[in-house]
Structure formats: C-alpha cells, structure tokens
Design a protein around this motif. Structure first.
Motif, short mmCIF file in Angstrom:
data_model
loop_
_atom_site.label_atom_id
_atom_site.label_comp_id
_atom_site.label_asym_id
_atom_site.label_seq_id
_atom_site.Cartn_x
_atom_site.Cartn_y
_atom_site.Cartn_z
N LEU A 276 53.89 13.16 -64.07
CA LEU A 276 54.57 12.99 -65.36
C LEU A 276 55.80 12.09 -65.22
O LEU A 276 56.09 11.27 -66.08
N ARG A 277 56.49 12.26 -64.09
CA ARG A 277 57.65 11.43 -63.85
C ARG A 277 57.25 9.96 -63.69
O ARG A 277 57.90 9.06 -64.21
N GLU A 278 56.14 9.73 -63.00
CA GLU A 278 55.66 8.36 -62.86
C GLU A 278 55.39 7.75 -64.23
O GLU A 278 55.72 6.59 -64.49
N LEU A 279 54.77 8.54 -65.11
CA LEU A 279 54.47 8.04 -66.45
C LEU A 279 55.74 7.75 -67.23
O LEU A 279 55.85 6.75 -67.93
N ARG A 280 56.71 8.67 -67.10
CA ARG A 280 57.95 8.50 -67.81
C ARG A 280 58.65 7.22 -67.36
O ARG A 280 59.33 6.56 -68.13
N ASN A 281 58.45 6.88 -66.09
CA ASN A 281 59.12 5.71 -65.53
C ASN A 281 58.39 4.40 -65.80
O ASN A 281 58.82 3.36 -65.35
N MET A 282 57.27 4.47 -66.46
CA MET A 282 56.55 3.22 -66.76
C MET A 282 57.47 2.29 -67.54
O MET A 282 58.20 2.74 -68.43
N ILE A 390 58.16 -5.03 -61.69
CA ILE A 390 59.54 -4.99 -61.24
C ILE A 390 59.62 -4.06 -60.05
O ILE A 390 58.92 -3.05 -59.99
N VAL A 391 60.47 -4.40 -59.12
CA VAL A 391 60.64 -3.59 -57.92
C VAL A 391 60.90 -2.13 -58.28
O VAL A 391 61.66 -1.83 -59.19
N GLY A 392 60.29 -1.23 -57.58
CA GLY A 392 60.65 0.18 -57.72
C GLY A 392 59.79 0.93 -58.71
O GLY A 392 59.96 2.12 -58.88
N TYR A 393 58.90 0.27 -59.39
CA TYR A 393 58.05 1.00 -60.32
C TYR A 393 56.68 1.24 -59.71
O TYR A 393 56.07 0.35 -59.15
N ASN A 394 56.26 2.47 -59.85
CA ASN A 394 54.98 2.87 -59.28
C ASN A 394 53.82 2.41 -60.14
O ASN A 394 53.95 2.27 -61.33
N ASP A 395 52.68 2.26 -59.50
CA ASP A 395 51.44 2.09 -60.24
C ASP A 395 50.89 3.43 -60.65
O ASP A 395 50.97 4.38 -59.88
N ILE A 396 50.31 3.49 -61.79
CA ILE A 396 49.59 4.70 -62.19
C ILE A 396 48.13 4.49 -61.77
O ILE A 396 47.52 3.50 -62.15
#
Lengths: 446, 446
Positions: A276-282, A390-396
């Motif tokens: 959920l955190r990964e999604l929020r960080n999209m 952008i640096v620091g963002y995860n792939d879903i």
C-alpha cells in the motif's frame, strides 16, 4: 433476489490496451475470457472521440509499427490498420526550423545545434559509453549527466525534449540510468511510428473482434463493483451491467483499472502495508495533448520537435499521414506538452495556456489558420505514466499480494529497461498471460 | 629511474574469492592474467591462520557444496577439498534440543516450535505464497511478514536466526522481498555446506594453482598504488612489490578491494557524483565469529542453530567433520553472531561479550572444557556484506563508471535473488568474466 452467477477462466476489468491485449492473448490460447468495461466504448486511453467529423484521441496518438504491441495483433490475428509515417521529423529551435535528412539523424541535428565539433564529440563519446559500457548511476539526473560533457544550451535542450517526449519527465528530474536503459526497453519500438487512419479505437475494436472470434466476451457499460477474495486468493468479481448485478467466478482476475483502483475494489485489508505504501508513493506524470484543426496544413512534415519553448515538445501534422482523421479538405494536428516539473506542484490551467501560447508563438500560421478543437490530459489517479522515472520510486509489479489477481497497463509497466506507452502496456499483458499459462490450463478449476 | 612496465589482458587487485575466481576463469579462457595481493598470504576473507596447530578462519567458516563457487572449481580444474556435513542440523531453544524432522519437508521443523497446527499451517501457506505467487513488497520487513501469520516467539526466532546467519541482518531489518528472493538466488547453494579439510585457504591455493597452470601469475606482497585512467578508460595499474614499483598495462582492471578502495585507487574525479553517493551510502554489516578449542567435542552434532539467545546464531563443531582443522586429539569449533541491529549503533566489545556469554549459558560443556582461541570480525570498510538488504539501499553494480574497470566481491554482490558469502562473490566473478569475454578476446588490445 437471487444473484446471477457466471464462470470463466479469466475476468478482465477494463478494456484499455493492457486489458484487451491480455484478453485477446488468453482467448487465443483457449481461456474462457470475459472483459468488462464501464464505459460505452472500448479502448480506454487508446480510443477515439468523434466531433464534427474529426477524430480526437483519448490518449494514444501514434503507435509503434514493431515490437510488443504489434506482435500481439499478429499473434491473435487482429487487423493492425496503421499507416506508417515515412517522412523524417524536423526540429524547431526557438523560431528556426532545422531540417535534416533521415540518413544522418541524430548526428546532423547535434551539429546543427552546436558549432563546436569537439564538444559534440566529447558528448557523443559520453553517451556511447553510457550505452555500451554501463548506464550512469541511478542517483544522477540526465541533466547532470549531460552537463558532464557540455553546457551548450541547445544540446542540453535536445535531451530535455527527448526525455520529455519519451518519459514525460524533463532531464533534470529523470534518472540518467532510466533514460539510457529505456533504449534497450520498449522505447526502441517507437523507432517506426504510425497512425491509425480510423483512430486508435480501430485497433482496440480489432482486438475485441479477435476475442469474440475465440468465444470471449467484451461487455461494455458493465462496471466492476467488487473483487471477491477468500483466503488471500481472488476468486471472482461482482459486476453491474445493464441487467443488474452478476457474480463472475474466475480463476484469475486481470485488472486494467490501475493499481489503486484494484486495491479499492478488493478491499485494502487484503494488502500488506508495504505494498500500500508503494502505491501511495506512486508519482503519476501529467501530459497534455491538444488537438488543433485548420483548413490548410500548419506545417509541411508530419512531425516537428520543438525546443526552447515554454512547454510544447512536439507537434504532429497527422493529416499528412492519415487524411482520414479529418473531414475532406480539413486538417488535424496533435501537440504534446508536460509541465516543467512533475515533482513540483503545477496549475493545470496555466499548463494548458502555456501550451497554446507556444503554438501561437512558435508555429507560423497557427494564429491565422489554427483552431483548438480539444484539450486532453490525464493526471492524478489516471496518469500518463504511472511512475515518473525519478530516483527513489519503486516499480509496482504486475502481481498483487492477492493470489491470482494481476494488474496490467501502464500503472505496472516496468521501469529499468523502461516500458512506456502502448508497448509498455502490451508488455504487461504479455507478462501476465505468460504467468497465467504457467499456472493454469484453460478450464482448470481450483 | 625508468619504471618497469608489463602488459596483461587483465589485472586483478586482491586475491579474495572474487579476485581469484575471476582470475582463474580468465586464465582458463586464455587471457593473460595477473593477480596482485598486498598481504603475504592469499585468500582475503577466505583464508586461514594457523596457531598452535589449530586452523582459524579469516572469514569464510563453511562453504557450500554446490552452486556457483563449486562450478568455478570444476570449470578451471581446481581441487575442491571439502567434506560435507551429512548430519541434519539441530536447534537449541530454551535449553531444549530440537531435531530437524526427517520427513524431507522444508518447513516441517515449524511444527516442533509451535503446537498450534492451525497457526503453523497458516504460516506455511503464507510462505508458500511468497515463494510461488509473488514475493512481498520491498517495503515490508520479514518480521512484518511473519506477524501477518504468527506471533509465536519460537518461530520468529527461527526466522530471525536464519536471516541473521545468511544476511547478517535480523528479521526486523531485512526486506521480506529480499529474504524470499534469496531462496531462488545463491542461498540454495548452501544446502549442504561443508568444511575445507585444510582450512578455506586450501581452496584459494587450489585456484592459484589453476591460474598458474594456465600461465597466469599471482603476486603476494604486492600492493596496488594507483589505477591508471585516461579519457574515462582504465588502462592499467601501478603496483609496488618487493622489487619496487611496476606499471602494469591491462585491457581490463578487476578490483577485489571493495568499491570504496577502487574509487580511492583510481581517483574520485573519474566517477560521477551519483555513483560516489551510492558508494557512500553503502551499509556494511558486522558479523563476528569465535573460534573455540577443547580436548573433547563440546556438542555431538556438527551444525547447531541457537535460537532465542542474546546474540549467538550457530555453533559449528567443525572437528566432527574435518579432523585436519585441529591437532590430533583436539577439537575446534566456530560460532557466529551478529548485532541485534545493523542500523542502530553497537558497541563492539559488548557484542563480543554477549556472544561469549551466550556460549557459556547455552552450551553446558563450554564452561567446563571450552577455551576461546580467537575472536574475529569485519566492519567499516571491509564489511561482511557490503549492503545489508534493507529497503532503500542501492546495489553497486560490478561495472564502475570508468570503462574497463570492474569490481568483484561481496561489495558488489547482487540483491534480488540475493547473493551472499562465497557464492555471491563467486557470482560477481562470473558476471564480470562473461562481460569481459563479450568485450574483447585474449590478446586483443583496445
């Protein structure tokens, strides 16, 4: 009050590129497949609106003639009615047109942008190294990378425009690593681009036809209400169509609704907090496209790349390739822009105004003969690219924490060997269908 | 004062596992290869010290019997003199000894820790899902993951122990994704493990022999002083040996000295800031090993996992497997611990004391008959693992920003399908050698 129930191998939510490509591949392999689409038309951001005889894209403008997207059409036997663009692009730097023969692009354009051959040679050496030796660090922006070799503003602007066009993110925000890896990813599919003379929706209709030819169903005006989950396994979906509610039980659910919507449909209690955190960080990215019409062509070649503008990055005189997109004797043009920063806040109205001002200032004749027909954009929950590179963002990933529930579409298009736009979405469909094939046979119940 | 000059296809700095594996593979493929090692003995952290007839490891305690490290020995024809542990491990928990069930099921041990069969089966199902459906989010720790299914302290201690031994990070710090991906990575090489009969150095000597058999050279007491870089390309290295300074020109330079040292040797002006930032952000982890000797076995199985201790993770009665590690009639034992947290600060002396206190409290015969011979640890610039697999830490790739300059060893071991310890280092050598093979042929100078 007994609810209707249906069973199938795979239920697909949404009929965008990811959804229809998945369904077409699955139906072609013998899986009983149902696609539900809430709108009355298929295609999502690869559809076409008609207005006064003009065809207005809902997102996808040009489509690659080769690669993952095209190969799905070949595989499922869907008609790929696309006219290739054969004329090379021209470049507009400020108000000066630079025109180069196709044979020596992009070298020629670099020489036109900078007269110091030595500086160009140093830059080319650096770029070549990034491609053949090792991509730069992920902690470095493309602009930082370019500034290692040159401070020539025209050269920097060339890469800025390129980065914006392909990643909808400018050079100061895009990771240099992502940029260079994108050339080995689906970006290379864009080396040959074409336009669908009947609009992009024709391609989606061809996929629908291929699905139906194999016994699959594509139901429009049918909204997914809930993804059913038991013991962390997806087991179906409740949909509401013209005839009321139906429960579709399926071995696999493929959602083309975007990862956030998928979570909302299933209920976030089934997802781990990290996900959920990964999604929020999209970080979705905004892109704006403007459809302009006129009685005469506003430019003499199909594609113009525009540098040193406020916002505008390219202008497509699509009628040169597909006169069918406008009524007889009329011309239609698409132009594209993104905000200068995808991270900083922006004001949508400003962004649109600057785009239109750029058209007026930089395209001779636009003021006299051009007319804006439509302004389109996606942002927020429905981004151009799910995650700005952008640096620091995860792939879903395509797989969700719920077993047998997948996402497709550009919300889950892979970074790192960048996959964007139509080929990126098509690629997610291929990945998901491969996985389903390895896990289930058609008709195999749990 | 003319400096001596020599030419090689590849020069390797440092004779750890990564260095010697690279050199052995290269020499075996016909590349003219030189290894320089600053110490009088080879092997780095896979070496052996001798004291009063006992063999003390400089790092590597046990080695995997199969997988990438072993395959390099087979490829280059080096003698792999290792005796496997054939007895299943035992677990010490709350002063009770628990046997590994002999049913061959990987997780059946869990039922021995927890009497609630339902809880165990839920956890097993969750783990199975993480392995066969999708690894959890990188934003979830292993502890968070376990807490989804169980709060049982014994079970958590079991995973904490495994995690700490292989990753040197506790379950509360390791990303659940890394943990599960590791099971498809080199971690599976560790089943079974064995002890080098003459100490780990004998394995390194076998690689040296293989290098020399193919006309490669391994020079000890020869220190790399400077990596030579021109136009962003590595072209050699200046070394200082017993006979003074020599310039070694080489097409490829492979550094087994760790990424930070590599930068210092080449000069940081040749590296982009993003890369330097990645290197600066490396998070080395501490692991400690204690060598204990005795006149009799302190425990009856070679491989004991100690759960719910302060620090102690495992106690290896090596003499039960390899009698060559201690003088006749004597026994040598290796025990391993890590600090409770790798992210928080720790006090080295405390950590050592807690380890020894654990030995005293948990092994009744230790107090009576055991004697500590040696305490070893690495930290700071020479880590156990370069990057603890915590979310948010980047991997350093094997290729550096300087063309033809590579790093090998655990400073550049890949995350994601985690590669650790000796197989991880061996894997970096394989990756680098493959890349060199693709780039140039033996004797081919750029």
């Amino acid at each position: 009050m007994k609810k209707k129930q249906e069973k199938c191998d795979v239920a697909v939510l949404g009929s965008g590129i990811g959804g229809l490509c998945s369904a077409a591949l699955l139906a072609n392999k013998g899986y009983e497949t149902i696609v539900v689409e809430k709108l009355p038309i298929v295609g999502g951001r690869c559809a076409t609106l008609k207005y006064k005889g003009y065809k207005i894209p809902t997102g996808v403008l040009g489509v690659p003639m080769v690669g993952s997207f095209k190969s799905i059409f070949d595989e499922v036997g869907a008609e790929f009615d696309v006219t290739p663009m054969t004329t090379p692009p021209k470049y507009l730097v400020g108000n000066e047109i630079i025109d180069t023969p196709e044979s020596d692009q992009p070298d020629a354009i670099l020489s036109r942008l900078c007269s110091d051959e030595k500086e160009i040679a140093i830059l080319k050496r650096g770029i070549n190294k990034a491609r053949t030796w090792s991509p730069p660090s992920n902690e470095m922006s493309l602009q930082d990378f370019i500034y290692q070799y040159t401070r020539n503003e025209n050269l920097a602007e060339y890469y800025n425009n390129m980065s914006d066009r392909i990643l909808s993110t400018r050079a100061h925000e895009v990771s240099a690593k992502e940029y260079f890896q994108s050339f080995s990813g689906s970006l290379k599919d864009f080396q040959r681009v074409g336009f669908a003379p009947e609009g992009s929706i024709a391609l989606m209709k061809a996929l629908k036809k291929a699905i139906e030819a194999k016994g699959g169903k594509v139901i429009t005006q049918c909204r997914a209400k809930k993804i059913l989950v038991k013991n962390e396994i997806a087991e179906g979906v409740v949909v509401e169509g013209k005839k009321g509610e139906t429960t579709i039980l399926a071995n696999n659910i493929v959602s083309n609704a975007g990862p956030k919507k998928t979570v909302a449909l299933a209920g976030k209690e089934y997802f781990e907090r990290g996900y959920l955190r990964e999604l929020r960080n999209m970080v979705p990215s905004l892109q704006i496209w403007v459809t302009s019409i006129s009685d005469r062509p506003l430019f003499d070649v199909p594609i113009l790349y525009t540098y040193k503008t406020r916002r505008l990055v390219s202008f497509v005189c699509v009628s040169h390739v597909c006169p069918e997109l406008a009524p007889k004797g009329k011309y239609i043009h698409y132009s594209i822009s993104s905000p200068v920063s995808q991270i900083a806040p922006w004001n949508l109205k400003n962004e649109v105004n600057m785009h239109i001002q750029d058209l007026k200032d930089h395209l001779p004749g636009y003021n006299k003969y051009g007319e804006v027909l439509h302004v389109g954009c996606y942002w927020g929950e429905w981004p151009t690219l799910a995650n700005a590179p952008i640096v620091g963002y995860n792939d879903i990933p395509q797989k969700t924490p719920i077993e047998n529930l997948y996402n497709v579409g550009d919300g889950v298009a892979k970074k790192g060997g960048w996959a964007g736009g139509s080929p990126g979405c098509a690629l997610t469909a291929k990945i998901v269908v491969d996985d389903i094939e390895n896990r289930f046979k058609p008709g195999q119940s749990l | 004062m003319g400096q001596k000059q020599e030419k090689y296809d590849a020069v390797v700095l440092g004779s750890g596992i990564g260095g010697l594996c690279s050199a052995a593979l290269l020499a075996n493929k016909g590349y003219k290869t030189l290894v320089v090692e600053k110490l009088p003995i080879i092997g780095g952290r896979c070496s052996t010290l001798k004291y009063k007839g006992f063999k003390i490891p400089t790092g590597v305690v046990a080695v995997p019997m199969s997988g990438v490290l072993r395959s390099i020995f087979d490829d280059v024809g080096a003698n792999f003199d290792v005796s496997p542990i054939t007895v299943p491990p035992k677990y010490l928990i709350d002063k009770r000894i628990i046997d590994e069930p002999s049913d061959g099921q990987p997780l059946s041990i869990l039922s021995r820790f927890c009497s609630d069969e339902k809880e165990v089966s839920m956890l097993k199902r969750g783990i199975e899902k993480a392995g066969t459906w999708n690894a959890p989010s990188n934003e979830t720790t292993l502890l968070d993951f376990l807490h989804q299914y169980t709060g049982n302290k014994n079970i958590i201690s079991y995973f904490n122990n495994k995690c700490d031994i292989f990753f040197t990070v506790g379950a509360h710090e390791v990303s659940a994704r890394e943990y599960f991906l590791s099971h498809t990575g080199s971690l599976k090489d560790f089943q079974p493990i064995g002890f080098a009969n003459q100490g780990s150095i004998s394995l390194m000597k076998a690689l040296k022999k293989a290098i020399e058999a193919k006309q490669g050279r391994v020079l000890t007491q020869c220190r790399a002083k400077k990596i030579l870089v021109r136009n962003g390309i590595a072209e050699g290295v200046v070394v200082e040996g017993k006979n003074g300074e020599t310039t070694i020109l080489a097409t490829a330079v492979i550094s087994n000295t760790g990424p930070k040292k590599t930068v210092a040797l080449a000069g940081k002006e040749h590296f982009d800031r993003g890369y330097l930032k990645q290197v600066r952000n490396m998070m080395p982890s501490l692991q400690m090993w204690v060598t204990t000797i005795s006149d009799r076995p302190l425990f009856d199985v070679p491989f004991l996992f100690t759960l719910k201790t302060r620090r102690l993770l495992t106690f290896l009665s090596a003499s039960l497997i390899s009698t060559g590690l201690a003088p006749e009639g004597k026994y040598v034992h290796y025990s391993i611990s890590g600090p409770a947290t790798q992210t928080g600060p720790w006090n080295l002396k405390n950590e050592v004391n807690l380890h020894i206190q654990d030995l005293k409290d948990n092994l009744p015969d230790f107090n009576k008959y055991g004697e500590i011979l040696h305490v070893g640890c690495y930290w700071g610039e020479l880590p156990t693992y370069s990057n603890t697999p915590i979310a948010g830490f980047n991997n350093i790739p094997q290729k550096t920003p300087v063309e033809n300059l590579y790093n090998v060893g655990d400073g550049v071991a890949k995350e994601g399908g985690f590669s650790c310890g000796s197989p991880g280092c061996a894997l970096t050598a394989r990756i680098v050698v493959e890349d060199i093979e693709n780039r140039f042929k033996p004797g081919q100078l750029f």
